[in-house]
Design a protein around this motif. Sequence first.
Motif, PDB file in Angstrom:
ATOM      1  N   ILE A 141     -69.217 -93.670 -10.173  1.00 52.78           N
ATOM      2  CA  ILE A 141     -69.207 -94.312 -11.481  1.00 52.78           C
ATOM      3  C   ILE A 141     -68.841 -95.792 -11.438  1.00 52.78           C
ATOM      4  CG2 ILE A 141     -67.975 -94.346 -13.691  1.00 52.78           C
ATOM      5  CD1 ILE A 141     -67.828 -91.299 -13.481  1.00 52.78           C
TER       6      ILE A 141
ATOM      7  N   MET B  67     -71.387 -92.913 -18.054  1.00 58.92           N
ATOM      8  CA  MET B  67     -70.768 -92.646 -16.759  1.00 58.92           C
ATOM      9  C   MET B  67     -69.665 -91.590 -16.882  1.00 58.92           C
ATOM     10  SD  MET B  67     -72.363 -94.311 -14.520  1.00 58.92           S
ATOM     11  CE  MET B  67     -73.615 -95.534 -14.524  1.00 58.92           C
TER      12      MET B  67
ATOM     13  N   TYR C  61     -69.174 -87.820 -15.224  1.00 60.79           N
ATOM     14  CA  TYR C  61     -67.908 -87.329 -14.650  1.00 60.79           C
ATOM     15  C   TYR C  61     -67.546 -85.958 -15.230  1.00 60.79           C
ATOM     16  CZ  TYR C  61     -63.032 -87.435 -13.094  1.00 60.79           C
ATOM     17  OH  TYR C  61     -61.842 -87.152 -12.499  1.00 60.79           O
TER      18      TYR C  61
ATOM     19  N   LEU D 160     -70.673 -99.826 -12.864  1.00 64.57           N
ATOM     20  CA  LEU D 160     -69.972-100.548 -13.931  1.00 64.57           C
ATOM     21  C   LEU D 160     -69.551-101.941 -13.469  1.00 64.57           C
ATOM     22  CD1 LEU D 160     -67.765 -97.740 -15.513  1.00 64.57           C
ATOM     23  CD2 LEU D 160     -69.791 -98.816 -16.483  1.00 64.57           C
TER      24      LEU D 160
END
Length: 192
Positions: free
Chosen positions: A43, A73, A77, A47
């Motif tokens: 993730i 994202m 998760y 970002l």
Amino acid sequence: MTDSNKNFNILMDKETPKITNVNSRIFRVLSMLLDHFIMIFIIVPPLIMLIILGEIGILKISDMTFYVVFFSMIFIYINKDFINAKSPAKRILGYQVINLKTGKPANELQCFVRNLTICVAWPLEVIIGFINPERRIGDFIANTKVVISEKEKLKSIWTDLKSITLKLNFIGILIIGVIYFYGLSLILPNMN
């Protein structure tokens, strides 16, 4: 059998369940931590790249666009157990999420619901996972538990991913996810 062998066998009969219980607790918490690190590894780089490209002016990113990407994202998760009720760490360490009533692998919706608590109570979930390696807070909500399963290689994710078909659960997960993240967006400052 000698007295020392008998004493050793009696001691092992008493101590083995304690050792096994401690090991299962440690491995369960390690599974949670390994999942966390794997998912962060997946993730965080996109970002960071998005932020860098926005800062140097290559991409014009509004706050809302950033939050949509960020929550997407987080959605990934939360759905880490989505494929065959096994997250990457569960595959490596040999665990699986099962439906408490049927004993079969938990469905996608159950896996999603059990992970909703991670966003608001991750440290507490780790503590509960250490106390009760089979069930954490999310498992009580989703009526699931974690059991020992066959260890798999991470490559098995791709094989399982290829066999996924669109199900009604997927639509439910998307709807719940949008509502959940919209609710979180109302809590976070400066999103509007």
